[in-house]
Design an enzyme around this catalytic site. Structure first.
Site, PDB file in Angstrom:
ATOM      1  N   SER A  81       0.817  -1.224   0.000  1.00  0.00           N
ATOM      2  CA  SER A  81       0.000   0.000   0.000  1.00  0.00           C
ATOM      3  C   SER A  81       0.846   1.267   0.000  1.00  0.00           C
ATOM      4  CB  SER A  81      -0.925   0.017   1.223  1.00  0.00           C
ATOM      5  OG  SER A  81      -1.904  -0.990   1.134  1.00  0.00           O
ATOM      6  N   GLN A  82       0.251   2.317  -0.501  1.00  0.00           N
ATOM      7  CA  GLN A  82       0.825   3.669  -0.452  1.00  0.00           C
ATOM      8  C   GLN A  82       1.213   3.996   1.001  1.00  0.00           C
ATOM      9  OE1 GLN A  82      -2.302   6.371  -1.334  1.00  0.00           O
ATOM     10  NE2 GLN A  82      -1.019   8.187  -1.392  1.00  0.00           N
TER      11      GLN A  82
END
Length: 216
Positions: free
Chosen positions: A63-64
């Site tokens: 994930s970011q």
């Protein structure tokens, strides 16, 4: 090399996390500490601190950074919690959680990813994470109850077994909605119900399993 990544990590935290409103000092500190580049494939290590999700193989992503920080902050960890994570993926989120909670139980349905994550935890001498290969939507009934649950894949709703395995007053954080677009949900267990707070729009890979999405 180490110095380069340390500077990139501090830049990531300052520009992508603190500037966007993450305030929990413990979360900020651990995001500066855990080497995100070790959790991505070698050929994209230099992209590890970019403001985006990255592919890790098997149709999965890491994930970011902001989303990792946000989900972690929403769990309100104090240090003595037993946490269940659904979707080990690269292992990065679990490594962050392990610094902030007493123990982390994390489920990954893709066995090669689970094994790779375990190697990373060993390399970093993280000893309070246990990895399971199974259907994450069914949780880990033999280890319940959990103080906190985090789902790092898109789910149509919170799977019933996970609600049952969450302690009274416990918090669950998950992307909930359609297969390709969701809202971040923070829910608090009150009796058998969840008090729900929907936050920002997000897009995660789908949670596959009995109480999630079916494989396409």
């Amino acid at each position: 090399m180490i110095d380069k990544y340390k500077k990139l990590r501090e830049w990531m935290v300052d520009t992508q996390i603190v500037e966007r409103g993450i305030r929990d000092e413990r979360v900020i500190k651990v995001m500066k500490k855990i080497p995100r580049h070790l959790f991505v494939p070698e050929n994209i290590m230099d992209d590890a601190y970019d403001d985006r999700a990255l592919p890790i193989g098997y149709g999965q992503t890491i994930s970011q950074p902001y989303i990792v920080a946000l989900m972690t902050e929403l769990l309100e960890l104090k240090g003595d919690e037993k946490v269940l994570e659904i979707g080990t993926g690269s292992g990065y989120q679990a490594a962050i959680l392990a610094e902030l909670a007493k123990e982390v139980h994390t489920i990954e349905r893709v066995e090669p990813l689970a094994k790779e994550a375990e190697k990373k935890f060993e390399k970093l001498s993280i000893k309070n994470i246990k990895v399971y290969v199974r259907d994450g939507t069914e949780g880990i009934p033999e280890e319940a109850p959990f103080d906190r649950i985090i789902i790092t894949a898109a789910t149509p709703d919170i799977p019933e077994p996970l609600i049952e395995q969450l302690k009274e007053g416990g918090i669950i954080v998950a992307p909930v909605g359609e297969r390709y677009s969701q809202y971040m949900l923070k829910a608090i267990k009150k009796g058998k119900e969840l008090e729900r707070h929907y936050l920002i729009p997000v897009a995660f890979v789908p949670l596959i399993g009995k109480y999630g999405w079916k494989e396409e």
